[in-house]
Scaffold this motif. Structure first.
Motif, PDB file in Angstrom:
ATOM      1  N   ILE A 282       3.570  -0.169   4.496  1.00 56.35           N
ATOM      2  CA  ILE A 282       2.651   1.041   5.202  1.00 56.35           C
ATOM      3  C   ILE A 282       3.501   2.076   5.885  1.00 56.35           C
ATOM      4  O   ILE A 282       3.483   3.226   5.807  1.00 56.35           O
TER       5      ILE A 282
ATOM      6  N   LEU B  47      -6.824  -6.627  -2.145  1.00 59.66           N
ATOM      7  CA  LEU B  47      -5.808  -5.898  -1.284  1.00 59.66           C
ATOM      8  C   LEU B  47      -4.763  -6.861  -0.877  1.00 59.66           C
ATOM      9  O   LEU B  47      -3.788  -6.373  -0.179  1.00 59.66           O
ATOM     10  N   PHE B  48      -5.089  -8.005  -1.139  1.00 55.20           N
ATOM     11  CA  PHE B  48      -4.163  -9.073  -0.523  1.00 55.20           C
ATOM     12  C   PHE B  48      -3.231  -9.286  -1.804  1.00 55.20           C
ATOM     13  O   PHE B  48      -2.453 -10.492  -1.871  1.00 55.20           O
TER      14      PHE B  48
ATOM     15  N   SER C 168     -17.246  13.012   3.552  1.00 61.07           N
ATOM     16  CA  SER C 168     -16.365  11.811   4.015  1.00 61.07           C
ATOM     17  C   SER C 168     -17.016  10.763   4.690  1.00 61.07           C
ATOM     18  O   SER C 168     -16.726   9.477   4.642  1.00 61.07           O
TER      19      SER C 168
ATOM     20  N   LEU D 138       0.891  -1.100   0.066  1.00 66.92           N
ATOM     21  CA  LEU D 138      -0.020  -0.059  -0.049  1.00 66.92           C
ATOM     22  C   LEU D 138       0.889   1.288  -0.129  1.00 66.92           C
ATOM     23  O   LEU D 138       1.947   1.242   0.632  1.00 66.92           O
TER      24      LEU D 138
ATOM     25  N   VAL E 290     -10.246   0.121  -4.027  1.00 66.59           N
ATOM     26  CA  VAL E 290     -11.090  -0.891  -3.570  1.00 66.59           C
ATOM     27  C   VAL E 290     -12.491  -0.801  -4.359  1.00 66.59           C
ATOM     28  O   VAL E 290     -12.756  -2.034  -4.675  1.00 66.59           O
TER      29      VAL E 290
ATOM     30  N   LEU F  33     -17.304   2.841   0.953  1.00 68.80           N
ATOM     31  CA  LEU F  33     -15.810   2.208   1.053  1.00 68.80           C
ATOM     32  C   LEU F  33     -16.097   0.887   1.862  1.00 68.80           C
ATOM     33  O   LEU F  33     -15.841  -0.394   1.235  1.00 68.80           O
ATOM     34  N   VAL F  34     -16.555   0.883   2.970  1.00 71.65           N
ATOM     35  CA  VAL F  34     -17.047  -0.012   3.811  1.00 71.65           C
ATOM     36  C   VAL F  34     -17.936  -1.095   3.006  1.00 71.65           C
ATOM     37  O   VAL F  34     -17.772  -2.218   2.993  1.00 71.65           O
TER      38      VAL F  34
ATOM     39  N   VAL G 103     -16.105  -2.875   0.219  1.00 73.86           N
ATOM     40  CA  VAL G 103     -15.083  -3.951   0.594  1.00 73.86           C
ATOM     41  C   VAL G 103     -15.819  -5.285   1.376  1.00 73.86           C
ATOM     42  O   VAL G 103     -15.722  -6.415   0.942  1.00 73.86           O
TER      43      VAL G 103
ATOM     44  N   GLY H 252     -16.695   7.257   3.300  1.00 68.97           N
ATOM     45  CA  GLY H 252     -16.103   5.983   4.365  1.00 68.97           C
ATOM     46  C   GLY H 252     -17.166   4.989   4.070  1.00 68.97           C
ATOM     47  O   GLY H 252     -16.902   3.774   4.020  1.00 68.97           O
TER      48      GLY H 252
ATOM     49  N   LEU I 192      -6.195   8.739   0.747  1.00 69.10           N
ATOM     50  CA  LEU I 192      -7.545   8.015   0.874  1.00 69.10           C
ATOM     51  C   LEU I 192      -8.245   7.724  -0.296  1.00 69.10           C
ATOM     52  O   LEU I 192      -8.523   6.560  -0.572  1.00 69.10           O
TER      53      LEU I 192
ATOM     54  N   ILE J  20      -6.821   5.006  -2.321  1.00 69.83           N
ATOM     55  CA  ILE J  20      -7.301   3.540  -1.702  1.00 69.83           C
ATOM     56  C   ILE J  20      -8.918   3.412  -2.030  1.00 69.83           C
ATOM     57  O   ILE J  20      -9.326   2.217  -2.488  1.00 69.83           O
TER      58      ILE J  20
END
Lengths: 329, 331
Positions: free
Chosen positions: B138, B271-272, B306, B82, B265, B313-314, B317, B310, B258, B261
């Motif tokens: 990171i 992300l792995f 924001s 990252l 996503v 984003l949650v 994922v 957020g 941010l 990312i």
């Protein structure tokens, strides 16, 4: 070569493991920074100056307690800044500066922080989503909620002060020590006890070393993960309360420095960032070293940008040093 | 019966194989379509008309920085890393552009190239620290983020400077969606990357570092290259940011760490490491901008922006995690 073996023998005789040695190094670094400060700026290492630096360090150290917990299981909590900021604002808006509402306000604020951390933990543990992403998103969520609900800090109650009880508690002193510092020492004692002498602490290290093996050994990995993230949220909220008690009023962006500083304290303190190794005692020394270093730079009239650069360079140097130790042994 | 069944099975096998390989891309494109439809609906309710050329132009122009730094982030995410220094590199590029780019062809071309080279160099530093120093991406990029931000403020202590109007109109033409050409270029860069030996090496590294090394892939080189590409793209993103704002500010890039990312996503990258498509990331970048547009036209207080970013984003994922779990269970 012979000298090195003798040194190694000496190390073995006094029983210093690598992890303990790291913590000792960090305390030595803190002392060095104070000594350097005294040279650059005479009077820097006076007792009252040291006490002031330690008080500031206690704020970093408390946030870093939560950060240590999650880093020990190989996680990270990037939601610290706005959980802290939301806590500070929630405290003033729910107490309205009245002593009678102080207890209620403190409790609800701590619960809010723990709840934010709990949500982080649940998503990370039960859905297998990387901690970086979840906590980054939580930071945004808390930021948006704080800004939106307070109308960008324009609400009537936003201008309230922290209840005088809370302010006095933070500013006061006990036996000549600042209260914030005493609270920190109590937290250090509790966290060290939890990490070193309880099953919960043992489980935390086990998960950090190998989550799969811990699961097979019968540890409820998910529950522990959720609890640790909840603790991180709790400590961020606690620091928010202390900061607003210290400064009197809440402001937007007051939590921003604490993300970088808490992670820096953990790294400087020798906690292994992939989890499973390190101790909160190291983190506390890391927090003191960091804050003392910043104070030295301030005393030298270093501009903001210079501090940013030195922060980054110090962390890189420490990371490289620890990496090298890793390879040798 | 047997041959027909076999062919049928192979056909569904191929389709589900494609879906399995590109589930992120498919989801990202579906999300983009949904976002555009929702945007049109909200716009229709508010303005009693459909969004036109002007809206397309401003959307593309506003998204270009994110497309570029999101793509940069994607190169690093493929390696399982990252890059948190994206915002710092953009700050520095932005500040340098505002201070140095003057209204002559030589200055514009010359300084653009210099700034891109500096971006790549900053990425190279990250890559060397991660790959040769064997440090956590990171932490390295968190530290260099602080350093790069400091350098940016050193270059441009106060918001100011200026970008020649010609420069702005070449990068982000306000009169037409010509920046779509750049989107196409970024997509082509990804295709070229995916087919290059470097692309193979970086994907192999992200999938299984030891296996990659065992197969003769220089993993150190691949990792350094991924971070260098990220720095280069972030540098370009900083140039577009300066061109959009027509002036410089050494802090406007901060939020892009941010956002990049989020774009990655939403773009369905894993992300792995080792999985995902840059095309999805481009879609993810546009979805991010569309969310802002939709909130604007829904009369939602921009202070909540924001919060919704957020939240999306949650949701993205969590949905991604659930779907990949479902697919794994079925196969």
């Amino acid at each position: 070569m012979a000298g090195k073996t003798a040194l190694a023998q000496f190390r073995d005789r006094i029983g210093l493991t690598r992890d303990v040695r790291r913590i000792v190094y960090v305390y030595l670094a803190a002392v060095l920074v104070f000594a350097a400060g005294e040279i650059v700026h005479p009077g820097f290492a006076r007792l009252d100056s040291i006490a002031a630096i330690l008080t500031v360090a206690s704020f970093v150290g408390l946030v870093a307690a939560g950060q240590t917990f999650v880093v020990l299981i190989g996680g990270i909590d990037l939601s610290v800044p706005w959980v802290l900021n939301a806590a500070a604002i929630l405290l003033v808006t729910s107490s309205l500066g009245e002593d009678g509402r102080a207890v209620y306000a403190v409790l609800i604020t701590l619960a809010m922080g723990a709840a934010a951390g709990l949500v982080n933990g649940v998503i990370i543990a039960y859905l297998g989503v990387p901690a970086v992403v979840v906590t980054l998103a939580m930071n945004g969520i808390m930021e948006g909620l704080t800004l939106g609900l307070s109308g960008g800090m324009t609400c009537d109650s936003c201008a309230s002060y922290a209840p005088p009880v809370v302010q006095d508690a933070v500013h006061g002193s006990l036996f000549g020590f600042p209260t914030a510092l005493i609270l920190w020492i109590v937290v250090i004692a509790i966290v060290s006890f939890v990490l070193s002498l309880t099953t919960f602490g043992r489980k935390t290290y086990a998960i950090g070393n190998n989550a799969k093996a811990s699961y097979l050994a019968g540890i409820n990995v998910r529950l522990s993960t959720v609890l640790l993230y909840a603790l991180s949220g709790f400590f961020a909220a606690l620091t928010g309360i202390l900061l607003v008690g210290f400064g009197g009023q809440a402001s937007l962006g007051m939590g921003d420095p604490y993300l970088f500083q808490s992670i820096a304290a953990v790294v400087i303190g020798g906690v292994y960032v992939l989890g499973g190794r390190g101790h909160y005692l190291g983190t506390t020394a890391g927090a003191v070293t960091l804050v003392a270093l910043v104070s030295v730079l301030l005393a030298m009239n270093m501009p903001d940008y210079g501090r940013n650069i030195i922060y980054g360079v110090v962390i890189l140097i420490l990371l490289l040093l620890y990496g090298r130790e890793e390879k040798q042994e | 019966m047997s041959t027909e069944a076999a062919i049928e099975r192979r056909r569904t096998g191929r389709l589900s194989h494609f879906l399995g390989q590109n589930v992120g891309l498919v989801l990202a494109l579906a999300m983009l379509v949904m976002a555009v439809v929702l945007y049109c609906a909200v716009y229709w309710v508010e303005q009693a008309a459909l969004p036109g050329m002007f809206e397309l132009t401003s959307t593309v122009n506003n998204t270009m920085s994110l497309v570029l730094c999101g793509m940069g982030q994607a190169f690093v995410v493929v390696t399982r890393g990252l890059d948190l220094s994206v915002g710092g590199v953009m700050d520095l590029a932005n500040a340098l552009a505002a201070v140095h780019i003057k209204d002559t062809v030589g200055s514009m071309v010359g300084w653009s190239l210099i700034i891109l080279a500096i971006g790549a160099a900053l990425g190279l530093v990250n890559g060397l620290l991660v790959a040769i120093g064997r440090l956590q991406p990171i932490l390295v990029t968190l530290a260099t983020l602080s350093i790069y931000q400091g350098l940016a403020i050193r270059v441009l202590p106060q918001p100011g400077g200026s970008i020649p109007p010609v420069y702005s109109s070449v990068l982000v033409n306000p009169n037409g969606p010509s920046a779509l050409v750049y989107v196409l270029v970024v997509a082509l860069i990804w295709y070229a990357f995916r087919r290059s030996s470097l692309g193979v090496a970086i994907f192999a590294l992200g999938n299984d570092e030891q296996a990659a090394r065992a197969n003769g892939i220089d993993t150190v080189r691949a990792q350094v290259a991924a971070f260098t590409l990220s720095g280069l793209m972030s540098g370009a993103a900083g140039l577009f940011l300066a061109a959009t704002a027509t002036a410089g500010d050494a802090t406007t890039g901060n939020g892009f760490t941010l956002s990049s990312i989020v774009a990655v996503v939403l773009g369905g990258m894993n992300l792995f490491g080792g999985r995902g498509s840059g095309i999805g990331v481009i879609a993810g970048a546009f979805v991010t901008t569309m969310i802002v547009n939709i909130l604007f036209f829904s009369n939602i207080d921009p202070l909540y922006q924001s919060f919704y970013e957020g939240l999306f984003l949650v949701i993205a994922v969590v949905l991604g995690a659930l779907i990949s779990r479902l697919m794994r269970r079925r196969s």
